[in-house]
Design an enzyme around this catalytic site. Structure first.
Site, PDB file in Angstrom:
ATOM      1  N   GLY A   1      25.833  38.678  15.182  1.00 41.13           N
ATOM      2  CA  GLY A   1      25.381  38.098  13.921  1.00 41.13           C
ATOM      3  C   GLY A   1      26.499  37.752  12.956  1.00 41.13           C
TER       4      GLY A   1
ATOM      5  CE  LYS B   1      24.416  38.004  24.836  1.00 42.46           C
ATOM      6  NZ  LYS B   1      25.801  38.252  25.286  1.00 42.46           N
TER       7      LYS B   1
ATOM      8  CG  LEU C   1      24.262  32.306  12.927  1.00 47.30           C
ATOM      9  CD1 LEU C   1      22.966  32.562  13.692  1.00 47.30           C
ATOM     10  CD2 LEU C   1      24.281  30.871  12.397  1.00 47.30           C
TER      11      LEU C   1
ATOM     12  NE  ARG D   1      32.647  25.360  25.813  1.00 46.97           N
ATOM     13  CZ  ARG D   1      32.480  26.401  24.977  1.00 46.97           C
ATOM     14  NH1 ARG D   1      31.283  26.725  24.557  1.00 46.97           N
ATOM     15  NH2 ARG D   1      33.520  27.107  24.584  1.00 46.97           N
TER      16      ARG D   1
ATOM     17  CG  ASP E   1      26.500  39.037  21.013  1.00 42.26           C
ATOM     18  OD1 ASP E   1      25.757  40.010  21.164  1.00 42.26           O
ATOM     19  OD2 ASP E   1      27.592  38.933  21.597  1.00 42.26           O
TER      20      ASP E   1
HETATM   21  P1  IMP Z   1      28.008  36.666  16.911  1.00 40.49           P
HETATM   22  O1  IMP Z   1      28.797  36.126  15.760  1.00 40.49           O
HETATM   23  O2  IMP Z   1      28.451  38.014  17.360  1.00 40.49           O
HETATM   24  O3  IMP Z   1      26.511  36.592  16.734  1.00 40.49           O
HETATM   25  O4  IMP Z   1      28.422  35.793  18.153  1.00 40.49           O
HETATM   26  C1  IMP Z   1      27.875  34.637  18.355  1.00 40.49           C
HETATM   27  C2  IMP Z   1      28.824  33.765  19.141  1.00 40.49           C
HETATM   28  O5  IMP Z   1      29.440  34.438  20.257  1.00 40.49           O
HETATM   29  C3  IMP Z   1      27.978  32.672  19.720  1.00 40.49           C
HETATM   30  O6  IMP Z   1      27.913  31.575  18.849  1.00 40.49           O
HETATM   31  C4  IMP Z   1      28.671  32.373  21.014  1.00 40.49           C
HETATM   32  O7  IMP Z   1      29.656  31.384  20.779  1.00 40.49           O
HETATM   33  C5  IMP Z   1      29.349  33.659  21.422  1.00 40.49           C
HETATM   34  N1  IMP Z   1      28.534  34.399  22.431  1.00 40.49           N
HETATM   35  C6  IMP Z   1      27.860  35.551  22.259  1.00 40.49           C
HETATM   36  N2  IMP Z   1      27.231  35.926  23.389  1.00 40.49           N
HETATM   37  C7  IMP Z   1      27.500  34.968  24.299  1.00 40.49           C
HETATM   38  C8  IMP Z   1      27.107  34.777  25.681  1.00 40.49           C
HETATM   39  O8  IMP Z   1      26.369  35.564  26.302  1.00 40.49           O
HETATM   40  N3  IMP Z   1      27.593  33.660  26.282  1.00 40.49           N
HETATM   41  C9  IMP Z   1      28.404  32.755  25.651  1.00 40.49           C
HETATM   42  N4  IMP Z   1      28.772  32.885  24.361  1.00 40.49           N
HETATM   43  C10 IMP Z   1      28.326  33.985  23.685  1.00 40.49           C
END
Ligand code: IMP
Ligand code: MG
Length: 216
Positions: free
Chosen positions: A136, A162, A139, A204, A134
């Site tokens: 990032g 996404k 990661l 889930r 999402d």
């Molecule tokens: P990031 O660190 O912003 O990339 O967020 C990633 C984490 O947010 C993912 O590993 C998910 O656990 C959670 N996440 C982001 N978008 C969604 C979604 O649409 N549905 C469920 N979990 C999400």
């Protein structure tokens, strides 16, 4: 490697896929975006691609980012073992909940709790597995940590990427740092759940990816 962009054109309801939800969850799920069969097909392809990326390794350590990646990582690890002669190990890690990312101060307030020990991973070939890219943040942070700990190599595989509608430059930079090596599917900028991902803790267990109405 070109990720699948194919969202199920039928976008059927869960009922059409033979899945019943408890009454309390009716109205939450909008459509099935990626059916079970498409997920499983893609996981086999990802495992074949991954097998080629560890040519000189005897073993690989699969690290699912909990909780969302647990189902994907279980299936991917099994498929990787079937597609290769690799000895597949698991070392789990957990991140903080998504809720704090939505706070007024933006993604900067998030914390990633890495409950791996450096001694679990130093010198080893890693496969970092996450459910969705999402902003990032998760990661990018984990990549940094693994590099500090002197892993031998790291591949990052995410099931879903996404496609953010209006990302700020700071978010784009973070996503670039996260840089997954392999992506299962690109999805639109909607909330999704199922196959490990949750909507307020629910859904889930679903074998498919669904879009969710967060206001339901
Ligand atoms: P990031 O660190 O912003 O990339 O967020 C990633 C984490 O947010 C993912 O590993 C998910 O656990 C959670 N996440 C982001 N978008 C969604 C979604 O649409 N549905 C469920 N979990 C999400
Ligand atoms: Mg997650």
């Amino acid at each position: 490697m070109v990720p699948e962009t194919g969202i199920d054109p039928a976008c059927a309801t869960l009922a059409a896929h033979g899945i019943e939800l408890p009454r309390a969850l009716h109205g939450l799920v909008q459509r099935v975006l990626i059916p079970k069969a498409a997920l499983q097909r893609r996981i086999c392809e990802l495992a074949r691609l991954l097998a080629e990326r560890y040519p000189r390794e005897a073993e690989v350590v699969v690290t699912p980012v909990l909780t969302g990646a647990f189902m994907f990582a279980a299936d991917l690890g099994r498929a990787l073992a079937a597609e290769s002669t690799l000895d597949v190990h698991y070392a789990l890690t957990k991140t903080s909940t998504y809720g704090s990312a939505m706070g007024a101060n933006g993604p900067g307030e998030r914390r990633v709790i890495v409950d791996l020990q450096p001694s679990d991973v130093a010198g080893r070939a890693m496969l970092l597995v996450d459910d969705i890219l999402d902003h990032g943040f998760t990661l990018a942070t984990l990549r940094d940590r693994l590099a500090e700990w002197g892993v031998r190599s790291v591949q990052v595989c995410v099931l879903l990427d996404k496609q953010l509608a209006n990302p700020e430059p700071q978010i784009l930079a973070q996503r670039a740092k996260a840089a997954p090596d392999l992506v299962g599917f690109e999805i639109p900028d909607v909330w999704v759940a199922g196959y490990g991902l949750d909507a307020a803790g629910a859904l889930r267990h679903l074998p498919c990816i669904v879009s969710v109405d967060k206001h339901a």
